[in-house]
Scaffold this active site. Sequence first.
Site, PDB file in Angstrom:
ATOM      1  N   ARG A 139       0.857  -1.195   0.000  1.00  0.00           N
ATOM      2  CA  ARG A 139       0.000   0.000   0.000  1.00  0.00           C
ATOM      3  C   ARG A 139       0.890   1.241   0.000  1.00  0.00           C
ATOM      4  NH1 ARG A 139      -2.074   0.101   6.356  1.00  0.00           N
ATOM      5  NH2 ARG A 139       0.016   0.031   7.243  1.00  0.00           N
TER       6      ARG A 139
ATOM      7  N   GLU B 237      -2.414   7.903   7.450  1.00  0.00           N
ATOM      8  CA  GLU B 237      -1.025   7.946   7.919  1.00  0.00           C
ATOM      9  C   GLU B 237      -0.085   8.415   6.822  1.00  0.00           C
ATOM     10  OE1 GLU B 237       0.000   4.209   9.767  1.00  0.00           O
ATOM     11  OE2 GLU B 237      -0.905   4.827  11.644  1.00  0.00           O
TER      12      GLU B 237
ATOM     13  N   GLU C 164      -6.259   5.461  16.007  1.00  0.00           N
ATOM     14  CA  GLU C 164      -5.941   4.034  16.009  1.00  0.00           C
ATOM     15  C   GLU C 164      -5.058   3.695  17.191  1.00  0.00           C
ATOM     16  OE1 GLU C 164      -3.810   2.616  12.624  1.00  0.00           O
ATOM     17  OE2 GLU C 164      -5.027   3.722  11.193  1.00  0.00           O
TER      18      GLU C 164
ATOM     19  N   LYS D 281      -3.894 -10.105   9.024  1.00  0.00           N
ATOM     20  CA  LYS D 281      -4.838 -11.061   9.623  1.00  0.00           C
ATOM     21  C   LYS D 281      -4.429 -11.468  11.037  1.00  0.00           C
ATOM     22  CE  LYS D 281      -2.978 -14.982   6.947  1.00  0.00           C
ATOM     23  NZ  LYS D 281      -2.039 -14.121   6.167  1.00  0.00           N
TER      24      LYS D 281
HETATM   25  C1  GLA Z   1      -1.374   1.711  10.814  1.00  0.00           C
HETATM   26  C2  GLA Z   1      -2.362   1.809   9.674  1.00  0.00           C
HETATM   27  C3  GLA Z   1      -3.462   0.797   9.758  1.00  0.00           C
HETATM   28  C4  GLA Z   1      -2.900  -0.536  10.178  1.00  0.00           C
HETATM   29  C5  GLA Z   1      -2.183  -0.384  11.487  1.00  0.00           C
HETATM   30  C6  GLA Z   1      -1.660  -1.688  12.019  1.00  0.00           C
HETATM   31  O1  GLA Z   1      -1.745   2.406  11.914  1.00  0.00           O
HETATM   32  O2  GLA Z   1      -2.935   3.087   9.575  1.00  0.00           O
HETATM   33  O3  GLA Z   1      -4.055   0.706   8.486  1.00  0.00           O
HETATM   34  O4  GLA Z   1      -2.011  -0.987   9.205  1.00  0.00           O
HETATM   35  O5  GLA Z   1      -1.083   0.453  11.282  1.00  0.00           O
HETATM   36  O6  GLA Z   1      -1.000  -1.530  13.246  1.00  0.00           O
END
Ligand code: GLA
Length: 680
Positions: free
Chosen positions: A122, A161, A318, A367
């Site tokens: 990504r 992010e 998050e 996962k």
């Molecule tokens: C980042 C990303 C999420 C995910 C988390 C996993 O914070 O923004 O999409 O990948 O890490 O810890």
Amino acid sequence: MISTLLSQPNGPDGDSTPRLAYGADYNPEQWPREVWEEDIRLMREAGVNIVSVGIFSWARIQPSEDVWDFAWLDEVMDLLHAGGIGVDLATATASPPPWLTTAHPEILPVTAAGETVWPGARQHWRPTSPVFRTHALRLVRRMAERYAGHPALVAWHVSNELGCHNIYDYSDDAATAFRDWLRARYTTVDALNHAWGTAFWSQRYSGWDQILPPRLTASHPNPTQQLDFKRFSSDALKEYLRAERDVLREITPDVPVTTNFMVMGGIKGMNYADWAGEIDFVSNDHYVHPGPQDRDELSFSANLTSSIAGGRPWFLMEHSTSAVNWQPVNLPKGEGELVRDSLLHVAHGADAVCFFQWRQSAAGAEKYHSAMVPHAGSDSEVFRAVTGLGRTLQALAPVAGTEREPARVGIVFDWESWWASEQDSHPTSHLDYHQEALDWYSALLALGIRADVVTTRADLDRYQLLITPVLHVIPAALAKELTRYVENGGHLVTTYFSGVVDENDHIWLGGYPGALRDLLGIRIEEFGPLPAEDTVELDDASTGTLWTDRITVTDPEVEVLAHYRTGTYAGRPAVTRRAVGRGSASYLSTRLGADGLAGLLPRLLDTAGVESELPAAARGLVEQAVRRSADSRYLFLVNRTDEPVPLPGLTGELLVGRADSDGVLVLAPREVAVLRQPTP
Ligand code: GLA
Ligand code: GLA
């Protein structure tokens, strides 16, 4: 702002009481339709009132250049609204779909060595690619037009992010944008030649087109070029953030815009202090790296996020309910940690507690990353803890919208110094800027003292004691400000490798630390870094590592607080303090670590007149953070240990927590209590 997200009259559930937001990233496209109904039911059971949707949905929303499929997302939005759950809607631009990278491989980032970063994971896009921007902004516009006025929409989540994987791109697009950025900063090539010190190693430029990003070189690349490339790279993503934001503001001017920062150890590319002004409210992501200072680091990060947000509430976008999937060994959280970690963020100003992610993925690279609904389903310890936290956050509704009560100690954290102090070709390659700042913070926690972690943009005068660990880059204006701070009665403490260079990474000549030499009343002729395993003894029984300095005292007002007892500089000063009127300026020339600093700090705190606000028996065992409104103070008391801790003598209304039969507040292991007191 955040507490009102959910409380507009036409908000998701029509209830207008301010409250804390609770939820997760929600990725329904990974699941069959029938799971969605169960998701909403379980979200309601858990007290979830907000989810972030669409973060990685680009390929699903726009399956090819001229085909759009919003039907599934319309349904998700409607279902969430019917369930009384608000949506922080992503612009979906985080991960470009395969059709786009196939048609336009020129959007793919390039490493310093010239390798292409291929699709397959990504965030494989160049921050400065005009082609990427055209496609991304087209999607943003479509999203905004489609969901403008949708009753579930409470906020916009720009990309995801920004810079997590693509902060440094060395492509030709980056080279072009870097030159534009440099032209704006320096105007002339001569000015750039001066700033970059290009008289060195025949690096003099005679035209803008000769200038490149610091690509793979035969030896150390030019340090100022590297520093400017760091500044430019942070600015390039900030500029991209503004581009998405401007489209959103044009179409939905009343919907607040945010993007999730990553204020945490190990992530240093984005200067968030500089980004915060671009969005309507600050959001942060945080993940624990297990280790001896892991929760101090969590607290430090939340605290710094609060400063970046100007002391106003911010949004925890998050964190994890339990294990992540990207560390070498991914430890699950122990009992109580999910709740404790969440409330520690609230203690430092989070008005939203969200997780990555709602339902643990059955496929894909994440996962094995925990979620609110684990693989085991809702009949699980994790889901029970999640629903318990939902109830606790409801009890904390009165905290929503309250601000941070400033501490009396400030620790300055500065991205420019972080970047510059850790560059190559320095006295040591072992310097760790973030760790040094964290050690001071841990040492203060161990003494029961709360501190604000602030940037140089803060109002420094509000602090009785100001600690500036490794403040390496000190431009003339900052040197003046620190001098004025001390002359006005402030107590400044700084450390090794501070005040050594200006904003161009040029040495302040005449003896280190040039920018602070007179203020500190000392002069350093040579640095004495220590080999990795070496230590040096001080005559106050402490032990230093990493660094020493050859210090000469130049001012009679300087008191030597400790000398070196061993090492190359045995007998010379190691820690100094110069009294300046009612203020003082102290210098620590070695790395003491958190324990050593806790030994030194009482003397520094004493000079500054700062005492712990905690009952004596609880100091070090409990962290206290304070939020306040016009009429109430909210004391967050966090048990830092795995043992119960009684807190006698504290009075107020317990919003969260328990008292024993004598009415004394007792914190269970890892527990957080919240006490409301009237504002004096
Ligand atoms: C980042 C990303 C999420 C995910 C988390 C996993 O914070 O923004 O999409 O990948 O890490 O810890
Ligand atoms: C080599 C080079 C010099 C200088 C020194 C530094 O000898 O020839 O230009 O870089 O290393 O140690």
